[in-house]
Write an enzyme that holds these catalytic residues in place. Sequence first.
Site, short mmCIF file in Angstrom:
data_model
loop_
_atom_site.label_atom_id
_atom_site.label_comp_id
_atom_site.label_asym_id
_atom_site.label_seq_id
_atom_site.Cartn_x
_atom_site.Cartn_y
_atom_site.Cartn_z
N ALA A 277 -3.79 5.03 -6.82
CA ALA A 277 -5.16 5.80 -6.34
C ALA A 277 -6.41 5.30 -6.31
CB ALA A 277 -5.26 7.17 -7.40
N ASP B 254 0.77 -1.23 0.06
CA ASP B 254 0.05 0.13 -0.05
C ASP B 254 0.89 1.13 -0.16
OD1 ASP B 254 -1.82 2.27 1.21
OD2 ASP B 254 -3.12 0.31 1.34
N ILE B 255 0.51 2.24 -0.83
CA ILE B 255 1.32 3.35 -1.03
C ILE B 255 1.51 4.15 0.32
CG2 ILE B 255 1.42 3.89 -3.26
CD1 ILE B 255 -0.90 5.93 -2.93
N TYR C 245 -13.46 12.99 -5.06
CA TYR C 245 -12.18 12.45 -5.82
C TYR C 245 -11.32 13.71 -6.45
CZ TYR C 245 -10.02 10.39 -10.06
OH TYR C 245 -8.87 10.10 -10.85
N ILE D 19 -27.82 5.26 -21.89
CA ILE D 19 -26.86 6.64 -22.01
C ILE D 19 -27.74 7.56 -21.08
CG2 ILE D 19 -26.57 8.44 -23.47
CD1 ILE D 19 -25.83 6.63 -25.87
N ARG E 48 -17.46 14.41 -24.27
CA ARG E 48 -16.09 14.32 -23.57
C ARG E 48 -15.14 14.22 -24.28
NH1 ARG E 48 -19.30 15.36 -20.47
NH2 ARG E 48 -20.09 14.15 -18.57
N ASN F 25 -10.53 11.91 -20.05
CA ASN F 25 -11.15 10.52 -20.14
C ASN F 25 -10.28 9.49 -20.76
OD1 ASN F 25 -13.43 12.61 -19.62
ND2 ASN F 25 -14.39 10.78 -19.05
N1 LIG Z 1 -8.91 6.42 -16.07
C1 LIG Z 1 -9.03 7.58 -16.26
O1 LIG Z 1 -9.79 8.02 -17.01
C2 LIG Z 1 -8.04 8.70 -15.59
C3 LIG Z 1 -8.44 10.14 -15.80
C4 LIG Z 1 -7.63 10.82 -15.15
C5 LIG Z 1 -6.56 10.48 -14.16
N2 LIG Z 1 -6.53 9.08 -13.86
C6 LIG Z 1 -5.26 8.80 -12.85
O2 LIG Z 1 -4.59 7.91 -13.55
C7 LIG Z 1 -4.15 6.88 -12.50
C8 LIG Z 1 -4.32 5.68 -12.77
O3 LIG Z 1 -5.61 5.32 -13.05
P1 LIG Z 1 -6.34 4.16 -13.79
O4 LIG Z 1 -7.58 4.36 -14.53
O5 LIG Z 1 -5.11 3.32 -14.43
O6 LIG Z 1 -6.71 3.24 -12.55
P2 LIG Z 1 -6.53 1.72 -11.96
O7 LIG Z 1 -7.51 1.48 -10.87
O8 LIG Z 1 -6.40 0.68 -13.05
O9 LIG Z 1 -4.94 1.97 -11.51
C9 LIG Z 1 -4.86 2.20 -10.05
C10 LIG Z 1 -3.68 1.31 -9.43
O10 LIG Z 1 -3.40 1.94 -8.27
C11 LIG Z 1 -3.58 0.68 -7.22
N3 LIG Z 1 -3.91 1.18 -5.97
C12 LIG Z 1 -4.89 1.63 -5.59
N4 LIG Z 1 -4.87 2.00 -4.28
C13 LIG Z 1 -3.75 1.71 -3.93
C14 LIG Z 1 -2.81 1.85 -2.67
N5 LIG Z 1 -3.47 2.28 -1.58
N6 LIG Z 1 -1.71 1.24 -2.66
C15 LIG Z 1 -0.98 0.93 -3.62
N7 LIG Z 1 -1.63 0.75 -5.01
C16 LIG Z 1 -2.94 1.23 -4.92
C17 LIG Z 1 -4.47 -0.30 -7.97
O11 LIG Z 1 -4.14 -1.38 -7.49
C18 LIG Z 1 -4.18 0.02 -9.56
O12 LIG Z 1 -3.33 -0.96 -9.86
C19 LIG Z 1 -5.04 7.34 -11.09
O13 LIG Z 1 -4.34 8.22 -10.43
C20 LIG Z 1 -6.03 7.92 -11.68
O14 LIG Z 1 -6.61 9.09 -10.71
C21 LIG Z 1 -7.12 8.35 -14.67
#
Ligand SMILES: NC(=O)c1ccc[n+]([C@@H]2O[C@H](COP(=O)([O-])OP(=O)(O)OC[C@H]3O[C@@H](n4cnc5c(N)ncnc54)[C@H](O)[C@@H]3O)[C@@H](O)[C@H]2O)c1
Length: 306
Positions: free
Chosen positions: A74, A51-52, A140, A199, A207, A169
């Site tokens: 996250a 965990d981070i 969030y 939808i 978007r 997105n």
């Molecule tokens: N998907 C989108 O459209 C989008 C858009 C804008 C920003 N983001 C950002 O991009 C990043 C990645 O998003 P994603 O869509 O790949 O999501 P995801 O859920 O696939 O990836 C997040 C990763 O973080 C890990 N994680 C979560 N909590 C944790 C913790 N406490 N300790 C260690 N690891 C942990 C999860 O296991 C997962 O592998 C995030 O920070 C998200 O906010 C995503």
Amino acid sequence: MRILVTGGAGFIASHIVDRLIAEQHEVCIVDNLSTGKQENINPAAIFYNLDIRSEHVLEVFEDFNPQIVIHHAAQISVAHSVSDPSLDASININGTINILDCCYKTGVRKIIYASSAAVYGYPEELPVEESAKLSPLSPYGLSKLTPEFYIQLYSNLHGLKYTILRYSNAYGERQDPRGEGGVISIFLDNLLTQKEIQIHGDGTQTRDFIYVKDIVNANIAALTKGENCIVNISTQTEISVKELFEMMCKILEIDASPKYMDERVGDIKYSSLSNRQARSILGWTSQFTLYQGLKETINYYQNICV
Ligand SMILES: NC(=O)c1ccc[n+]([C@@H]2O[C@H](COP(=O)([O-])OP(=O)(O)OC[C@H]3O[C@@H](n4cnc5c(N)ncnc54)[C@H](O)[C@@H]3O)[C@@H](O)[C@H]2O)c1
């Protein structure tokens, strides 16, 4: 370079890890697999199931001694952030502070942080520039924004360099339609399993969809550019949800009609991020049209469904 990637078992960061390894970087992943998947983890990376927020993260930093940290771990569900804002803040804010502390204590040169369009809230003008008002609409959005200020503070206090990337997105291979999957992965999953597509509203809401490989390119550019900058990563192109649906049906050669539901309260009507800064500061441009990105994504899902 030695690069530590948090969230490297997840959708976006697993693609970044693959690319870093293909480019001969040494990569270490910290991920607790809460939404990430073991099968996304590149076997050439060192993996810590952690965990981070854990105090043991510091030992990982001391062992691996990264030069750069790419921080993607996250809590990404807007709905969960509303139902449990403390947990959301604990992971996204306290987790990032722990990562920043580890960066400072072990002399990391730079952090690249995955931020989000969610930091802006209702746009006053389109496309949204980085200088626009920051007014998140969900816990969030706030828990993605607050670390931006901590990162800048650590930079001022300790000289840690940073690039903050605010993604629009995202979509692409490995996005999980079950969790907080983006609309594209949900549509695709439903279309391939012949489930009803819903939808919200009349489908004219727009978007700005960015393909994951474009996001990877932005992170690669940020390894050497964009020092102490905040940059949107987007296509700067609006597409309506209805048009998106039609494009996906066309690629899949499916004749389907969506079911229109009530509009969701609080949904943003029109959304698009300016990518002017990304072009000038990172020398980055989006390489994939939505049609191209969708084709690649659809091919991938069709192959794993057979
Ligand atoms: N998907 C989108 O459209 C989008 C858009 C804008 C920003 N983001 C950002 O991009 C990043 C990645 O998003 P994603 O869509 O790949 O999501 P995801 O859920 O696939 O990836 C997040 C990763 O973080 C890990 N994680 C979560 N909590 C944790 C913790 N406490 N300790 C260690 N690891 C942990 C999860 O296991 C997962 O592998 C995030 O920070 C998200 O906010 C995503």
